[in-house]
Design an enzyme around this catalytic site. Structure first.
Site, PDB file in Angstrom:
ATOM      1  N   LYS A  42      62.006  38.513  67.344  1.00 28.20           N
ATOM      2  CA  LYS A  42      60.700  38.040  66.953  1.00 28.20           C
ATOM      3  C   LYS A  42      59.799  37.804  68.159  1.00 28.20           C
ATOM      4  O   LYS A  42      58.572  37.732  68.054  1.00 28.20           O
ATOM      5  CB  LYS A  42      60.840  36.685  66.228  1.00 28.20           C
ATOM      6  CG  LYS A  42      61.763  36.685  65.070  1.00 28.20           C
ATOM      7  CD  LYS A  42      61.976  35.233  64.576  1.00 28.20           C
ATOM      8  CE  LYS A  42      63.146  35.198  63.663  1.00 28.20           C
ATOM      9  NZ  LYS A  42      63.583  33.811  63.365  1.00 28.20           N
ATOM     10  N   GLY A  43      60.424  37.610  69.317  1.00 24.09           N
ATOM     11  CA  GLY A  43      59.691  37.135  70.488  1.00 24.09           C
ATOM     12  C   GLY A  43      58.483  37.968  70.889  1.00 24.09           C
ATOM     13  O   GLY A  43      57.505  37.447  71.419  1.00 24.09           O
ATOM     14  N   ASP A 102      65.863  39.910  80.350  1.00 25.67           N
ATOM     15  CA  ASP A 102      66.700  38.955  81.076  1.00 25.67           C
ATOM     16  C   ASP A 102      67.933  39.704  81.604  1.00 25.67           C
ATOM     17  O   ASP A 102      67.887  40.318  82.666  1.00 25.67           O
ATOM     18  CB  ASP A 102      67.046  37.805  80.124  1.00 25.67           C
ATOM     19  CG  ASP A 102      67.721  36.642  80.823  1.00 25.67           C
ATOM     20  OD1 ASP A 102      67.977  36.726  82.041  1.00 25.67           O
ATOM     21  OD2 ASP A 102      68.012  35.637  80.156  1.00 25.67           O
ATOM     22  N   LYS A 130      62.582  38.757  84.081  1.00 28.44           N
ATOM     23  CA  LYS A 130      63.421  37.791  84.793  1.00 28.44           C
ATOM     24  C   LYS A 130      64.485  38.564  85.556  1.00 28.44           C
ATOM     25  O   LYS A 130      65.642  38.623  85.136  1.00 28.44           O
ATOM     26  CB  LYS A 130      64.132  36.922  83.739  1.00 28.44           C
ATOM     27  CG  LYS A 130      63.971  35.439  83.884  1.00 28.44           C
ATOM     28  CD  LYS A 130      64.805  34.728  82.828  1.00 28.44           C
ATOM     29  CE  LYS A 130      64.015  33.614  82.225  1.00 28.44           C
ATOM     30  NZ  LYS A 130      64.819  32.825  81.268  1.00 28.44           N
ATOM     31  N   PHE A 151      64.456  27.991  82.122  1.00 22.51           N
ATOM     32  CA  PHE A 151      64.346  27.939  80.665  1.00 22.51           C
ATOM     33  C   PHE A 151      62.865  27.925  80.292  1.00 22.51           C
ATOM     34  O   PHE A 151      62.211  26.886  80.325  1.00 22.51           O
ATOM     35  CB  PHE A 151      65.055  26.702  80.125  1.00 22.51           C
ATOM     36  CG  PHE A 151      65.451  26.861  78.695  1.00 22.51           C
ATOM     37  CD1 PHE A 151      64.571  27.385  77.753  1.00 22.51           C
ATOM     38  CD2 PHE A 151      66.725  26.504  78.280  1.00 22.51           C
ATOM     39  CE1 PHE A 151      64.930  27.555  76.432  1.00 22.51           C
ATOM     40  CE2 PHE A 151      67.110  26.666  76.960  1.00 22.51           C
ATOM     41  CZ  PHE A 151      66.207  27.190  76.038  1.00 22.51           C
ATOM     42  N   ASP A 158      61.234  31.193  72.781  1.00 22.57           N
ATOM     43  CA  ASP A 158      61.583  30.026  71.958  1.00 22.57           C
ATOM     44  C   ASP A 158      62.737  29.219  72.531  1.00 22.57           C
ATOM     45  O   ASP A 158      63.501  29.691  73.379  1.00 22.57           O
ATOM     46  CB  ASP A 158      61.968  30.472  70.546  1.00 22.57           C
ATOM     47  CG  ASP A 158      63.355  31.127  70.504  1.00 22.57           C
ATOM     48  OD1 ASP A 158      63.591  32.070  71.285  1.00 22.57           O
ATOM     49  OD2 ASP A 158      64.204  30.678  69.717  1.00 22.57           O
TER      50      ASP A 158
HETATM   51  C1  PRP Z   1      65.387  37.794  73.503  1.00 22.79           C
HETATM   52  C2  PRP Z   1      64.233  38.691  73.929  1.00 22.79           C
HETATM   53  C3  PRP Z   1      64.899  40.005  74.155  1.00 22.79           C
HETATM   54  C4  PRP Z   1      66.256  39.610  74.669  1.00 22.79           C
HETATM   55  C5  PRP Z   1      66.230  39.700  76.155  1.00 22.79           C
HETATM   56  O1  PRP Z   1      65.612  37.992  72.167  1.00 22.79           O
HETATM   57  O2  PRP Z   1      63.240  38.780  72.937  1.00 22.79           O
HETATM   58  O3  PRP Z   1      65.033  40.748  72.971  1.00 22.79           O
HETATM   59  O4  PRP Z   1      66.486  38.243  74.279  1.00 22.79           O
HETATM   60  O5  PRP Z   1      67.442  39.306  76.676  1.00 22.79           O
HETATM   61  P1  PRP Z   1      68.428  40.296  77.431  1.00 22.79           P
HETATM   62  O6  PRP Z   1      67.639  41.043  78.453  1.00 22.79           O
HETATM   63  O7  PRP Z   1      69.401  39.330  78.059  1.00 22.79           O
HETATM   64  O8  PRP Z   1      69.091  41.197  76.436  1.00 22.79           O
HETATM   65  P2  PRP Z   1      66.458  36.997  71.254  1.00 22.79           P
HETATM   66  O9  PRP Z   1      67.777  37.647  70.938  1.00 22.79           O
HETATM   67  O10 PRP Z   1      66.486  35.624  71.843  1.00 22.79           O
HETATM   68  O11 PRP Z   1      65.606  37.019  69.902  1.00 22.79           O
HETATM   69  P3  PRP Z   1      64.094  36.559  69.633  1.00 22.79           P
HETATM   70  O12 PRP Z   1      63.190  37.636  70.192  1.00 22.79           O
HETATM   71  O13 PRP Z   1      64.017  36.480  68.143  1.00 22.79           O
HETATM   72  O14 PRP Z   1      63.895  35.229  70.332  1.00 22.79           O
END
Ligand code: PRP
Length: 180
Positions: A42-43, A102, A130, A151, A158
């Site tokens: 969703k982010g 990330d 990041k 964080f 979120d």
């Molecule tokens: C977050 C973000 C990316 C992923 C990045 O999604 O939106 O999709 O993590 O992290 P990575 O590089 O370590 O794979 P999340 O799974 O938290 O879902 P969200 O978008 O619904 O918050």
């Protein structure tokens, strides 16, 4: 809400200015094509919505939702698709739009998966990068801001589904997420 923040990293105004620049780069690079922008739910929703309104070439939008398998993802990089795309990718120029890169596991998996489905090209646009969190080497093609390994919440990011709607990005106070 700002009481929950240790520090505001980027204000809404700063983000808005930078997002316009990213949109202009995308529009320039894809002149003559109609790229498919894929928002990763969703982010990415907030960034995507701001971004596309400044892209002045024809584009199409679609969405995908992913979920990691927690600990096993760390080693395998396997990501589960919770909501898939609606349109076929054959021959399409695709831009995957994320809020943050990330570890890089999500994007590596998505990029490889969408390429296997016949996308002609894939690029990655992220609001925040990041690099210190990386577990696999992947570099976004378009990036709003490089951020520290802290964080962060706001502008799509979120903590337990909260704070996504904040127009700015900040570092969350430890006391908010650490139980005594
Ligand atoms: C977050 C973000 C990316 C992923 C990045 O999604 O939106 O999709 O993590 O992290 P990575 O590089 O370590 O794979 P999340 O799974 O938290 O879902 P969200 O978008 O619904 O918050």
């Amino acid at each position: 809400m700002r009481n929950d923040m240790e520090e505001v990293l980027f204000t809404g105004e700063q983000i808005s200015q930078r997002v316009k620049e990213v949109a202009q780069s995308i529009a320039e690079d894809y002149k003559g094509s109609t790229p498919l922008l894929v928002g990763v739910l969703k982010g990415a929703v907030i960034f995507l919505a701001d971004l596309v309104r400044h892209i002045d070439i024809p584009i199409e939008l679609d969405f995908i939702a992913t979920s990691s398998y927690g600990a096993s993802t760390q080693s395998s990089g396997v990501v589960r698709i919770l909501k898939d795309l609606d349109v076929p990718l054959q021959g399409r120029d695709v831009v995957i739009v994320e809020d943050v890169v990330d570890s890089g596991l999500t994007l590596t998996y998505l990029r490889d998966t969408l390429l296997r489905r016949g996308a002609k090209s894939i690029r990655i646009a992220t609001a925040f990068d990041k690099p210190e969190g990386r577990k696999v080497p992947i570099k976004p093609d378009y990036c709003g801001f490089t951020v520290p390994n802290k964080f962060l919440v706001g502008y799509g990011l979120d903590f337990a589904e909260r704070y996504r709607h904040l127009p700015y990005v900040g570092v969350l106070k430890r006391s908010v997420y650490e139980v005594e």
